[in-house]
Design an enzyme around this catalytic site. Structure first.
Site, PDB file in Angstrom:
ATOM      1  N   HIS A 156      -1.484  -3.177  -7.359  1.00 13.82           N
ATOM      2  CA  HIS A 156      -1.818  -3.087  -5.950  1.00 13.82           C
ATOM      3  C   HIS A 156      -3.380  -2.822  -6.114  1.00 13.82           C
ATOM      4  CE1 HIS A 156      -3.161   0.863  -2.829  1.00 13.82           C
ATOM      5  NE2 HIS A 156      -3.309  -0.105  -2.172  1.00 13.82           N
ATOM      6  N   GLU A 213      -3.882  -0.593  -9.682  1.00 18.11           N
ATOM      7  CA  GLU A 213      -2.570   0.162  -9.715  1.00 18.11           C
ATOM      8  C   GLU A 213      -1.259  -0.749 -10.042  1.00 18.11           C
ATOM      9  OE1 GLU A 213      -3.041   4.045  -7.196  1.00 18.11           O
ATOM     10  OE2 GLU A 213      -2.405   2.809  -6.100  1.00 18.11           O
ATOM     11  N   ASN A 272      -3.475   5.496  -2.343  1.00 19.26           N
ATOM     12  CA  ASN A 272      -3.584   6.029  -0.990  1.00 19.26           C
ATOM     13  C   ASN A 272      -2.756   7.847  -0.816  1.00 19.26           C
ATOM     14  OD1 ASN A 272      -4.650   4.043   0.155  1.00 19.26           O
ATOM     15  ND2 ASN A 272      -2.475   2.521   0.182  1.00 19.26           N
ATOM     16  N   SER A 312       0.874  -0.936   0.085  1.00 18.32           N
ATOM     17  CA  SER A 312      -0.511   0.097  -0.226  1.00 18.32           C
ATOM     18  C   SER A 312       0.942   1.107  -0.414  1.00 18.32           C
ATOM     19  CB  SER A 312      -0.636  -0.013   1.466  1.00 18.32           C
ATOM     20  OG  SER A 312      -1.587  -1.093   1.141  1.00 18.32           O
TER      21      SER A 312
HETATM   22  N1  CAA Z   1     -18.130 -11.221  -5.122  1.00 21.05           N
HETATM   23  C1  CAA Z   1     -18.730 -10.306  -6.149  1.00 21.05           C
HETATM   24  N2  CAA Z   1     -18.855  -9.599  -5.696  1.00 21.05           N
HETATM   25  C2  CAA Z   1     -19.721  -9.588  -4.838  1.00 21.05           C
HETATM   26  C3  CAA Z   1     -19.688  -9.519  -3.535  1.00 21.05           C
HETATM   27  C4  CAA Z   1     -18.509 -11.497  -3.470  1.00 21.05           C
HETATM   28  N3  CAA Z   1     -17.733 -11.447  -2.531  1.00 21.05           N
HETATM   29  N4  CAA Z   1     -20.004  -9.449  -2.184  1.00 21.05           N
HETATM   30  C5  CAA Z   1     -20.723  -7.941  -3.132  1.00 21.05           C
HETATM   31  N5  CAA Z   1     -20.680  -8.117  -4.456  1.00 21.05           N
HETATM   32  C6  CAA Z   1     -21.115  -7.267  -5.376  1.00 21.05           C
HETATM   33  C7  CAA Z   1     -22.571  -6.925  -4.844  1.00 21.05           C
HETATM   34  O1  CAA Z   1     -23.364  -7.998  -5.407  1.00 21.05           O
HETATM   35  C8  CAA Z   1     -22.543  -5.507  -5.481  1.00 21.05           C
HETATM   36  O2  CAA Z   1     -23.360  -6.056  -6.676  1.00 21.05           O
HETATM   37  P1  CAA Z   1     -24.255  -4.621  -7.834  1.00 21.05           P
HETATM   38  O3  CAA Z   1     -23.717  -3.327  -7.019  1.00 21.05           O
HETATM   39  O4  CAA Z   1     -24.062  -5.208  -9.044  1.00 21.05           O
HETATM   40  O5  CAA Z   1     -25.451  -5.170  -6.630  1.00 21.05           O
HETATM   41  C9  CAA Z   1     -21.154  -5.124  -4.709  1.00 21.05           C
HETATM   42  O6  CAA Z   1     -20.809  -5.761  -4.681  1.00 21.05           O
HETATM   43  C10 CAA Z   1     -21.851  -4.770  -3.701  1.00 21.05           C
HETATM   44  O7  CAA Z   1     -21.865  -5.427  -3.260  1.00 21.05           O
HETATM   45  P2  CAA Z   1     -23.489  -5.614  -1.675  1.00 21.05           P
HETATM   46  O8  CAA Z   1     -24.155  -4.312  -2.014  1.00 21.05           O
HETATM   47  O9  CAA Z   1     -23.474  -6.452  -0.584  1.00 21.05           O
HETATM   48  O10 CAA Z   1     -22.356  -4.096   0.207  1.00 21.05           O
HETATM   49  P3  CAA Z   1     -22.277  -2.719   0.489  1.00 21.05           P
HETATM   50  O11 CAA Z   1     -23.138  -1.866  -0.573  1.00 21.05           O
HETATM   51  O12 CAA Z   1     -22.427  -3.148   1.364  1.00 21.05           O
HETATM   52  O13 CAA Z   1     -20.931  -2.287  -0.555  1.00 21.05           O
HETATM   53  C11 CAA Z   1     -18.026  -1.888   0.212  1.00 21.05           C
HETATM   54  C12 CAA Z   1     -19.497  -2.807   0.532  1.00 21.05           C
HETATM   55  C13 CAA Z   1     -18.392  -2.726  -1.512  1.00 21.05           C
HETATM   56  C14 CAA Z   1     -17.364  -2.195   0.815  1.00 21.05           C
HETATM   57  C15 CAA Z   1     -19.094  -0.866   0.080  1.00 21.05           C
HETATM   58  O14 CAA Z   1     -19.143   0.002   1.156  1.00 21.05           O
HETATM   59  C16 CAA Z   1     -17.772   0.129  -0.463  1.00 21.05           C
HETATM   60  O15 CAA Z   1     -17.506   0.288  -2.033  1.00 21.05           O
HETATM   61  N6  CAA Z   1     -16.580   0.759   0.575  1.00 21.05           N
HETATM   62  C17 CAA Z   1     -15.477   1.588   0.834  1.00 21.05           C
HETATM   63  C18 CAA Z   1     -14.932   0.536  -0.082  1.00 21.05           C
HETATM   64  C19 CAA Z   1     -13.219   1.006  -0.091  1.00 21.05           C
HETATM   65  O16 CAA Z   1     -13.037   2.255   0.268  1.00 21.05           O
HETATM   66  N7  CAA Z   1     -12.557   0.045  -0.498  1.00 21.05           N
HETATM   67  C20 CAA Z   1     -10.441   0.493  -1.069  1.00 21.05           C
HETATM   68  C21 CAA Z   1      -9.994   0.574   0.850  1.00 21.05           C
HETATM   69  S1  CAA Z   1      -8.248   1.376   0.409  1.00 21.05           S
HETATM   70  C22 CAA Z   1      -7.629   0.013  -0.297  1.00 21.05           C
HETATM   71  O17 CAA Z   1      -7.552  -0.696  -0.420  1.00 21.05           O
HETATM   72  C23 CAA Z   1      -5.938   0.275  -0.100  1.00 21.05           C
HETATM   73  C24 CAA Z   1      -5.286  -0.058   0.753  1.00 21.05           C
HETATM   74  O18 CAA Z   1      -3.942   0.125   0.308  1.00 21.05           O
HETATM   75  C25 CAA Z   1      -5.780   0.575   2.265  1.00 21.05           C
HETATM   76  P1  NAD Z   2      -3.488  -9.275   6.849  1.00 18.75           P
HETATM   77  O1  NAD Z   2      -2.885  -9.044   8.403  1.00 18.75           O
HETATM   78  O2  NAD Z   2      -5.285  -9.229   6.689  1.00 18.75           O
HETATM   79  O3  NAD Z   2      -2.833 -10.425   6.196  1.00 18.75           O
HETATM   80  C1  NAD Z   2      -1.420 -10.702   6.277  1.00 18.75           C
HETATM   81  C2  NAD Z   2      -0.839 -11.955   5.644  1.00 18.75           C
HETATM   82  O4  NAD Z   2       0.054 -12.021   5.626  1.00 18.75           O
HETATM   83  C3  NAD Z   2      -1.550 -12.606   7.015  1.00 18.75           C
HETATM   84  O5  NAD Z   2      -2.675 -13.990   7.134  1.00 18.75           O
HETATM   85  C4  NAD Z   2      -0.421 -13.344   8.097  1.00 18.75           C
HETATM   86  O6  NAD Z   2      -0.329 -14.524   8.281  1.00 18.75           O
HETATM   87  C5  NAD Z   2       0.594 -13.339   6.409  1.00 18.75           C
HETATM   88  N1  NAD Z   2       1.863 -13.307   6.028  1.00 18.75           N
HETATM   89  C6  NAD Z   2       2.863 -12.524   7.190  1.00 18.75           C
HETATM   90  N2  NAD Z   2       3.876 -13.244   6.686  1.00 18.75           N
HETATM   91  C7  NAD Z   2       3.429 -13.466   5.816  1.00 18.75           C
HETATM   92  C8  NAD Z   2       4.845 -14.952   5.320  1.00 18.75           C
HETATM   93  N3  NAD Z   2       5.984 -14.395   4.957  1.00 18.75           N
HETATM   94  N4  NAD Z   2       4.647 -15.300   4.457  1.00 18.75           N
HETATM   95  C9  NAD Z   2       3.563 -15.753   3.615  1.00 18.75           C
HETATM   96  N5  NAD Z   2       1.849 -15.363   4.923  1.00 18.75           N
HETATM   97  C10 NAD Z   2       2.264 -14.301   5.410  1.00 18.75           C
HETATM   98  O7  NAD Z   2      -2.931  -7.420   6.042  1.00 18.75           O
HETATM   99  P2  NAD Z   2      -3.344  -7.465   4.156  1.00 18.75           P
HETATM  100  O8  NAD Z   2      -4.662  -5.918   4.531  1.00 18.75           O
HETATM  101  O9  NAD Z   2      -4.695  -8.669   3.428  1.00 18.75           O
HETATM  102  O10 NAD Z   2      -2.560  -6.745   4.078  1.00 18.75           O
HETATM  103  C11 NAD Z   2      -1.626  -7.523   2.832  1.00 18.75           C
HETATM  104  C12 NAD Z   2      -0.932  -6.556   1.852  1.00 18.75           C
HETATM  105  O11 NAD Z   2      -1.844  -5.950   1.005  1.00 18.75           O
HETATM  106  C13 NAD Z   2      -0.520  -5.096   2.984  1.00 18.75           C
HETATM  107  O12 NAD Z   2       1.399  -5.020   2.203  1.00 18.75           O
HETATM  108  C14 NAD Z   2      -1.338  -3.806   2.902  1.00 18.75           C
HETATM  109  O13 NAD Z   2      -0.617  -2.587   3.187  1.00 18.75           O
HETATM  110  C15 NAD Z   2      -1.434  -4.893   0.492  1.00 18.75           C
HETATM  111  N6  NAD Z   2      -3.163  -4.021   1.132  1.00 18.75           N
HETATM  112  C16 NAD Z   2      -4.437  -3.812   1.965  1.00 18.75           C
HETATM  113  C17 NAD Z   2      -4.841  -3.157   1.861  1.00 18.75           C
HETATM  114  C18 NAD Z   2      -6.465  -2.895   3.017  1.00 18.75           C
HETATM  115  O14 NAD Z   2      -7.270  -2.347   2.639  1.00 18.75           O
HETATM  116  N7  NAD Z   2      -6.397  -4.637   3.538  1.00 18.75           N
HETATM  117  C19 NAD Z   2      -5.344  -3.173   0.827  1.00 18.75           C
HETATM  118  C20 NAD Z   2      -4.506  -2.804  -0.399  1.00 18.75           C
HETATM  119  C21 NAD Z   2      -3.431  -3.746   0.038  1.00 18.75           C
END
Ligand code: CAA
Ligand code: NAD
Length: 292
Positions: A140, A152, A190, A119
């Protein structure tokens, strides 16, 4: 595209999702977790999500079964040696990721492409520690992987054109929309999203409003699918904390610095939805904001 077999390192929130979408797209998937208990937890997560897809009529029961059959699990990292592509999705720690890539670099064939789902780390810091920086790329994915359409695709200054193109094609093959990003910490999304989540925590620290009201503000005021606290719990509080530390270390700008409250919640072991508690208690039917 000549990628047929995909290795996934880590089967937590992200690794399980990446394994699921790759298997649904017809790739042979081999997932590595550190022990049998974590393999079982990861397998259950995949089964639950595929079950939900069937329930939502996004997938037939036959396709669910076929996808599950294409996924195997191992605790041995060396078993990923024959994969065409390895996607790393383990904990957000450069040390842990480099330790893993060092082993993989020694056992995987010349042609294997390495991808990281990091991330916030720079892909370069991992690629440079291997003998194949030209075959190293960022892929990503977003959480929840089966639902979020974006990937990404990140190139470093050493990533070859061919590797980038193959990774880009892989993202398309698993049904995602790829965007190209340069290797700067936080990439495109991010860099914008993380300061927003951290600012919400600072807003809470300053007593501007409650967790529920800030979340309601952003969902009803801006049409976001979830507010910043529900989203932080969804991403994982431990992961958000690590991301914040890494981005702060990289840019030395206050907006990326982890707010003290975030650190306290991590210290209490409240890792968000995956552990049952974060800003909210997720054990009931509806999340309930916890006193902070
Ligand atoms: N497999 C396939 N499709 C699925 C599914 C699954 N397991 N679960 C749900 N879906 C589908 C549903 O059918 C629905 O599709 P339609 O719109 O076509 O009907 C859609 O996905 C939405 O599902 P739900 O109605 O059950 O879910 P919701 O409305 O409660 O939304 C959510 C759930 C998608 C998580 C929504 O709350 C959301 O978009 N949240 C924001 C998520 C977000 O911002 N993610 C990014 C996080 S940051 C990151 O990832 C980067 C990082 O590095 C940290
Ligand atoms: P998580 O804590 O849910 O899972 C990480 C997993 O990796 C754990 O189950 C752990 O047991 C396993 N692990 C640790 N060391 C390991 C190894 N050497 N070999 C195999 N498995 C090992 O974390 P996550 O949310 O799945 O995040 C994983 C990666 O994805 C991180 O780099 C995170 O920044 C990135 N990411 C996270 C998100 C998010 O929304 N959580 C979104 C995009 C990217």
């Amino acid at each position: 595209m000549d990628i047929e077999s995909v290795g996934i390192a880590g089967c937590g929130l992200m690794g399980s999702g990446i394994a699921e979408v790759a298997a649904k797209a017809g790739f042979d998937v081999l997932v590595r977790e550190v022990d049998e208990g974590l393999i079982e937890a990861g397998r259950r997560r995949i089964e639950k999500s595929l079950g939900k897809a069937v329930e939502k009529e996004k997938l037939s029961a036959e396709d669910r079964d076929a996808a599950l059959e294409r996924i195997s699990f191992t605790t041995e990292l060396e078993d990923l040696a024959g994969c065409d592509l390895v996607v790393e999705a383990i904990v957000e720690s450069l040390e842990a990721k480099n330790e893993l890539f060092e082993v993989l670099d020694g056992v995987c064939g010349e042609k294997t492409i390495f991808a990281t789902n990091t991330s916030s780390l720079t892909v370069t810091d991992m690629a440079a520690a291997t003998s194949r920086p030209d075959r190293f790329v960022g892929l990503h994915f977003f959480n929840p992987v089966p639902v979020m359409k974006l990937v990404e695709v990140v190139r470093t200054i050493a990533t070859s054109r061919e590797t980038f193109d193959r990774a880009y094609a892989f993202a398309q093959a698993v049904g995602k929309v790829p965007i190209a990003a340069k290797d700067s910490s936080g990439f495109v999304v991010n860099l914008l999203l993380v300061p927003y989540m951290l600012d919400a925590i600072r807003q809470l620290e300053h007593g501007v409003a409650t967790v529920e009201d800030i979340d309601t503000g952003m969902t009803l005021g801006c049409g976001y699918p979830m507010g910043p606290f529900a989203l932080s719990d969804f991403v994982g509080i431990d992961t958000l904390y690590r991301i914040s530390e890494i981005m702060y270390e990289e840019y030395r700008e206050e907006r990326y610095a982890p707010p003290p409250l975030l650190k306290r919640i991590v210290a209490m072991g409240r890792y968000g939805r995956k552990s049952g508690k974060g800003f909210y208690d997720w054990s009931g039917e509806k999340p309930v904001a916890l006193p902070l």
